[in-house]
Write a protein that holds these residues in place. Structure first.
Motif, PDB file in Angstrom:
ATOM      1  N   THR A 234     -18.840  39.796  -4.675  1.00 52.19           N
ATOM      2  CA  THR A 234     -18.522  40.810  -4.110  1.00 52.19           C
ATOM      3  C   THR A 234     -17.135  40.669  -3.313  1.00 52.19           C
ATOM      4  O   THR A 234     -16.555  41.597  -2.902  1.00 52.19           O
ATOM      5  CB  THR A 234     -19.612  41.300  -3.262  1.00 52.19           C
ATOM      6  N   VAL A 235     -17.010  39.618  -2.847  1.00 53.13           N
ATOM      7  CA  VAL A 235     -15.832  39.153  -2.052  1.00 53.13           C
ATOM      8  C   VAL A 235     -14.558  39.385  -2.977  1.00 53.13           C
ATOM      9  O   VAL A 235     -13.652  40.041  -2.622  1.00 53.13           O
ATOM     10  CB  VAL A 235     -15.806  37.823  -1.385  1.00 53.13           C
ATOM     11  N   ILE A 236     -14.754  38.759  -4.350  1.00 53.85           N
ATOM     12  CA  ILE A 236     -13.516  38.962  -5.226  1.00 53.85           C
ATOM     13  C   ILE A 236     -13.431  40.716  -5.551  1.00 53.85           C
ATOM     14  O   ILE A 236     -12.200  41.234  -5.659  1.00 53.85           O
ATOM     15  CB  ILE A 236     -13.900  38.317  -6.314  1.00 53.85           C
ATOM     16  N   ASN A 237     -14.540  41.080  -5.536  1.00 54.48           N
ATOM     17  CA  ASN A 237     -14.403  42.711  -5.959  1.00 54.48           C
ATOM     18  C   ASN A 237     -13.865  43.465  -4.967  1.00 54.48           C
ATOM     19  O   ASN A 237     -12.856  44.392  -5.339  1.00 54.48           O
ATOM     20  CB  ASN A 237     -15.895  43.319  -6.275  1.00 54.48           C
ATOM     21  N   LEU A 238     -13.953  43.101  -3.672  1.00 54.69           N
ATOM     22  CA  LEU A 238     -13.326  43.990  -2.584  1.00 54.69           C
ATOM     23  C   LEU A 238     -11.996  43.273  -2.187  1.00 54.69           C
ATOM     24  O   LEU A 238     -11.057  44.238  -1.727  1.00 54.69           O
ATOM     25  CB  LEU A 238     -14.388  43.860  -1.332  1.00 54.69           C
ATOM     26  N   LEU A 239     -11.718  41.839  -1.988  1.00 54.36           N
ATOM     27  CA  LEU A 239     -10.657  41.366  -1.506  1.00 54.36           C
ATOM     28  C   LEU A 239      -9.620  40.897  -2.634  1.00 54.36           C
ATOM     29  O   LEU A 239      -8.252  41.002  -2.486  1.00 54.36           O
ATOM     30  CB  LEU A 239     -10.884  40.139  -0.458  1.00 54.36           C
ATOM     31  N   ASP A 240     -10.138  40.345  -3.527  1.00 57.73           N
ATOM     32  CA  ASP A 240      -9.558  40.049  -4.869  1.00 57.73           C
ATOM     33  C   ASP A 240      -8.395  38.650  -4.453  1.00 57.73           C
ATOM     34  O   ASP A 240      -7.348  38.911  -4.720  1.00 57.73           O
ATOM     35  CB  ASP A 240      -8.649  41.210  -5.525  1.00 57.73           C
ATOM     36  N   PRO A 241      -8.915  37.600  -3.851  1.00 54.98           N
ATOM     37  CA  PRO A 241      -8.128  36.781  -3.424  1.00 54.98           C
ATOM     38  C   PRO A 241      -7.627  35.880  -4.468  1.00 54.98           C
ATOM     39  O   PRO A 241      -8.126  35.639  -5.314  1.00 54.98           O
ATOM     40  CB  PRO A 241      -8.918  35.788  -2.299  1.00 54.98           C
ATOM     41  N   ASP A 242      -6.588  35.018  -4.333  1.00 54.60           N
ATOM     42  CA  ASP A 242      -5.633  34.261  -5.072  1.00 54.60           C
ATOM     43  C   ASP A 242      -6.715  33.049  -5.082  1.00 54.60           C
ATOM     44  O   ASP A 242      -6.942  32.595  -6.135  1.00 54.60           O
ATOM     45  CB  ASP A 242      -4.390  33.852  -4.760  1.00 54.60           C
ATOM     46  N   VAL A 243      -7.316  32.471  -3.876  1.00 57.77           N
ATOM     47  CA  VAL A 243      -8.062  31.440  -3.842  1.00 57.77           C
ATOM     48  C   VAL A 243      -9.266  31.401  -2.842  1.00 57.77           C
ATOM     49  O   VAL A 243      -8.983  32.124  -1.863  1.00 57.77           O
ATOM     50  CB  VAL A 243      -7.025  29.976  -3.354  1.00 57.77           C
ATOM     51  N   ILE A 244     -10.501  30.895  -3.154  1.00 59.01           N
ATOM     52  CA  ILE A 244     -11.494  30.982  -2.262  1.00 59.01           C
ATOM     53  C   ILE A 244     -11.546  29.169  -2.083  1.00 59.01           C
ATOM     54  O   ILE A 244     -11.746  28.370  -2.927  1.00 59.01           O
ATOM     55  CB  ILE A 244     -12.937  31.180  -2.964  1.00 59.01           C
ATOM     56  N   VAL A 245     -11.607  28.772  -0.813  1.00 59.46           N
ATOM     57  CA  VAL A 245     -11.689  27.635  -0.319  1.00 59.46           C
ATOM     58  C   VAL A 245     -13.279  27.461   0.273  1.00 59.46           C
ATOM     59  O   VAL A 245     -13.599  27.819   1.288  1.00 59.46           O
ATOM     60  CB  VAL A 245     -10.506  27.302   0.605  1.00 59.46           C
TER      61      VAL A 245
END
Length: 298
Positions: A234-245
């Motif tokens: 859901t974080v990717i669906n909303l923010l679409d970041p390049d990297v999750i650390v």
């Protein structure tokens, strides 16, 4: 020289970095349980670092809470003696310079985006999975606080796509049920294992047993991975970041980044998932390094 202060609930860590991120000196003391003593402790650490390096530095402080922009007062701090206090202003007076403050999760994300596992990425989501679950967002080298100062608080969204046996979910200290934090924090994973097996084990022991092939521990690990992947989808669906650390104690679980990444395509609204999921580079030092990077190197 950049000086970073990580103001934790049990310890205050201080670091001095050069312009390339090289460590010049590091100090640590126990956290006082009173506000004025905390001001004194931080001021003393800064003075000691400057004596040790022979340089005057900028000062950034990571705190377990947030600062209200209009008042400059600390709120939502686990270290309750900070709440309602003008920490930044008082430190500025004591240190005779401007002091920058930010949430400790944002400092973690900034550290990893500056010279850590996500260096060079434009949009970074830093995840904290430990006693609690939180995160920080970095966009083009700057932290995103948000209008309500809660950007990155994914742990207090409900667990996505819950199964029948995951409803309504465990009670969360925030007053709701089924928050992501109530499923995948360290204490929550131990509680999940206890509900299913009747065994009371700390989460590190459960993960160690899973590595040895224990069937019940493997099942607990699998549930944790599924819930984490759903939450981060859901974080990717909303923010679409390049990297999750990944940070916090649970980031040390073997293969956690790869296992989460492998499950994301089932939940993310995209035919392919290009977001990288990685473990942190700086470990427990990320918070204090990120505080130092609140002032860009000159």
């Amino acid at each position: 020289m950049q000086i970073g202060i990580d103001l934790g609930g049990t310890k205050i860590e201080a670091i001095a970095l050069d312009a390339t991120g090289g460590e010049l000196a590091r100090l640590r003391v126990a956290t006082p349980r009173a506000y004025t003593d905390t001001i004194t402790a931080i001021s003393t650490l800064v003075a000691q670092l400057e004596v040790a390096t022979g340089q005057r530095g900028t000062v950034g402080v990571g705190i377990p809470g947030a600062v209200e922009p209009l008042t400059g007062l600390v709120k939502n701090a686990n270290s309750v003696w900070l709440i309602g206090q003008p920490l930044g202003a008082d430190l500025a007076v004591r240190l005779r310079r401007e002091v920058r403050l930010d949430n400790d999760a944002n400092c973690f994300a900034l550290s990893e985006a500056s010279d850590g596992a996500a260096a060079g990425a434009e949009v970074v989501f830093g995840v904290i999975m430990g006693t609690g679950v939180g995160g920080g967002i970095i966009v083009r080298g700057r932290g995103l606080a948000g209008r309500n100062l809660i950007a990155g608080e994914w742990g207090h969204n409900p667990l996505p796509w819950p199964r029948h046996d995951e409803l309504p979910g465990p009670a969360c200290y925030c007053g709701k049920h089924g928050c992501i934090e109530s499923w995948i924090s360290g204490p929550a994973v131990a509680a999940d294992h206890r509900r299913v097996t009747g065994q009371s084990l700390p989460t590190p022991d459960i993960m160690a047993a899973a590595e040895l092939g224990d069937v019940a521990a493997l099942a607990t690990r699998s549930r944790m991975m599924s819930r984490t992947a759903r939450g981060l989808a859901t974080v990717i669906n909303l923010l679409d970041p390049d990297v999750i650390v990944l940070g916090g104690g649970l980031s040390n679980v073997p293969r956690i980044a790869d296992d989460i990444a492998a499950q994301l395509p089932a939940w993310v609204f995209s035919q392919r998932v290009h977001t990288l999921v990685v473990r942190n580079r700086h470990g427990d030092s990320s918070g204090v390094r990120g505080a130092a990077w609140l002032w860009p190197a000159s």
